[in-house]
Motif scaffolding. Structure first.
Motif, PDB file in Angstrom:
ATOM      1  N   LYS A  45       0.844  -1.191   0.000  1.00 54.01           N
ATOM      2  CA  LYS A  45       0.000   0.000   0.000  1.00 54.01           C
ATOM      3  C   LYS A  45       0.877   1.238   0.000  1.00 54.01           C
ATOM      4  O   LYS A  45       1.825   1.336   0.767  1.00 54.01           O
ATOM      5  CB  LYS A  45      -0.911  -0.001   1.229  1.00 54.01           C
ATOM      6  CG  LYS A  45      -1.889   1.157   1.214  1.00 54.01           C
ATOM      7  CD  LYS A  45      -3.014   0.937   2.185  1.00 54.01           C
ATOM      8  CE  LYS A  45      -4.059   2.010   1.960  1.00 54.01           C
ATOM      9  NZ  LYS A  45      -5.259   1.768   2.699  1.00 54.01           N
ATOM     10  N   PHE A  53      -4.783   6.522  -2.095  1.00 53.10           N
ATOM     11  CA  PHE A  53      -4.002   5.350  -1.711  1.00 53.10           C
ATOM     12  C   PHE A  53      -4.091   4.337  -2.839  1.00 53.10           C
ATOM     13  O   PHE A  53      -5.155   4.160  -3.442  1.00 53.10           O
ATOM     14  CB  PHE A  53      -4.548   4.701  -0.432  1.00 53.10           C
ATOM     15  CG  PHE A  53      -4.359   5.518   0.808  1.00 53.10           C
ATOM     16  CD1 PHE A  53      -3.127   5.529   1.457  1.00 53.10           C
ATOM     17  CD2 PHE A  53      -5.385   6.269   1.334  1.00 53.10           C
ATOM     18  CE1 PHE A  53      -2.939   6.275   2.606  1.00 53.10           C
ATOM     19  CE2 PHE A  53      -5.209   7.027   2.489  1.00 53.10           C
ATOM     20  CZ  PHE A  53      -3.982   7.025   3.123  1.00 53.10           C
ATOM     21  N   MET A 109      -3.279   0.232  -3.677  1.00 59.11           N
ATOM     22  CA  MET A 109      -2.985  -1.084  -3.117  1.00 59.11           C
ATOM     23  C   MET A 109      -2.723  -2.053  -4.259  1.00 59.11           C
ATOM     24  O   MET A 109      -3.495  -2.083  -5.225  1.00 59.11           O
ATOM     25  CB  MET A 109      -4.160  -1.579  -2.271  1.00 59.11           C
ATOM     26  CG  MET A 109      -4.311  -0.788  -0.974  1.00 59.11           C
ATOM     27  SD  MET A 109      -6.012  -0.371  -0.555  1.00 59.11           S
ATOM     28  CE  MET A 109      -6.439   0.841  -1.766  1.00 59.11           C
ATOM     29  N   ASP A 141     -10.422  -2.485   2.997  1.00 58.40           N
ATOM     30  CA  ASP A 141      -9.743  -1.276   3.448  1.00 58.40           C
ATOM     31  C   ASP A 141     -10.739  -0.315   4.082  1.00 58.40           C
ATOM     32  O   ASP A 141     -11.541   0.313   3.391  1.00 58.40           O
ATOM     33  CB  ASP A 141      -9.052  -0.604   2.256  1.00 58.40           C
ATOM     34  CG  ASP A 141      -8.223   0.601   2.667  1.00 58.40           C
ATOM     35  OD1 ASP A 141      -7.997   0.808   3.877  1.00 58.40           O
ATOM     36  OD2 ASP A 141      -7.796   1.337   1.762  1.00 58.40           O
ATOM     37  N   THR A 151      -6.821   1.895  -6.864  1.00 61.09           N
ATOM     38  CA  THR A 151      -6.526   3.198  -6.281  1.00 61.09           C
ATOM     39  C   THR A 151      -7.833   3.850  -5.858  1.00 61.09           C
ATOM     40  O   THR A 151      -8.815   3.842  -6.605  1.00 61.09           O
ATOM     41  CB  THR A 151      -5.788   4.104  -7.284  1.00 61.09           C
ATOM     42  OG1 THR A 151      -4.568   3.472  -7.676  1.00 61.09           O
ATOM     43  CG2 THR A 151      -5.473   5.466  -6.668  1.00 61.09           C
ATOM     44  N   ALA A 171      -4.793  -1.613   4.998  1.00 61.85           N
ATOM     45  CA  ALA A 171      -5.597  -2.530   4.189  1.00 61.85           C
ATOM     46  C   ALA A 171      -5.248  -3.962   4.577  1.00 61.85           C
ATOM     47  O   ALA A 171      -4.155  -4.232   5.094  1.00 61.85           O
ATOM     48  CB  ALA A 171      -5.331  -2.301   2.706  1.00 61.85           C
TER      49      ALA A 171
END
Length: 181
Positions: A62, A77, A79, A96, A141, A165
């Motif tokens: 992440k 963010f 991942m 998340d 994202t 997450a």
């Protein structure tokens, strides 16, 4: 004469330490064959064969880490989930809980590989990726989409905004990673 028997091993095998392979599921194929040696007349007996199953694995990364934002900014963010093998990681799910700080409380998915959604309360991202073969990657994202970006309540100063997450998969350990501003 030939006789045969089979013993069922529970789904997932038997976990143990054997042959220097700790924690690997052990699958045993039980069978018996008996008879007399063709030339010696000695009783011959063969029992079973054991196999180890290599458990699949996966990673979660992440980002960003240690980023900064200011008044008026929106944040995001990313991942990345990767099946690292061997074999297929089954029923992979990314979860998340999205942070809500001041005005930064409305999220959207900006990159969706499929299977991802944000709950109606706008607080949790869930991605059901299904089965991921070795080497397959899914990247998602999320970003805040607040007109005017972060307000003063979203920028308290000196406070780190952490967001963790989690991934799960059938028979695999849960893994987490944290991004932060």
């Amino acid at each position: 004469t030939k006789t045969g028997t089979a013993q069922a091993i529970p789904a997932g095998g038997v976990t143990g330490v054997c042959g220097g392979l700790p924690g690997k599921p052990l699958y045993e194929n039980m069978g018996t064959a008996t008879g007399k040696g063709a030339t010696s007349g000695i009783l011959v007996d063969a029992n079973y064969l054991s196999h180890y199953c290599n458990t699949p694995s996966y990673t979660l990364t992440k980002t960003p880490k240690g980023a900064t934002y200011g008044l008026g900014d929106n944040i995001s963010f990313t991942m990345v989930v990767t099946s690292t093998g061997p074999g297929t990681a089954n029923n992979v799910v990314l979860s998340d809980p999205l942070p809500t700080l001041g005005s930064l409380n409305s999220w959207t998915i900006t990159v969706n590989p499929g299977g991802c959604s944000i709950a109606a309360d706008n607080k949790t991202l869930t991605c059901s990726f299904g089965d991921l073969a070795e080497g397959q990657t899914r990247s998602v994202t999320v970003a805040t989409n607040v007109a005017g970006g972060a307000n003063l309540a979203a920028c308290p100063g000196g406070v780190m905004l952490n967001n963790t997450a989690t991934i799960t998969g059938t028979g695999l350990p849960t893994k987490t990673d944290t991004g932060d501003y």
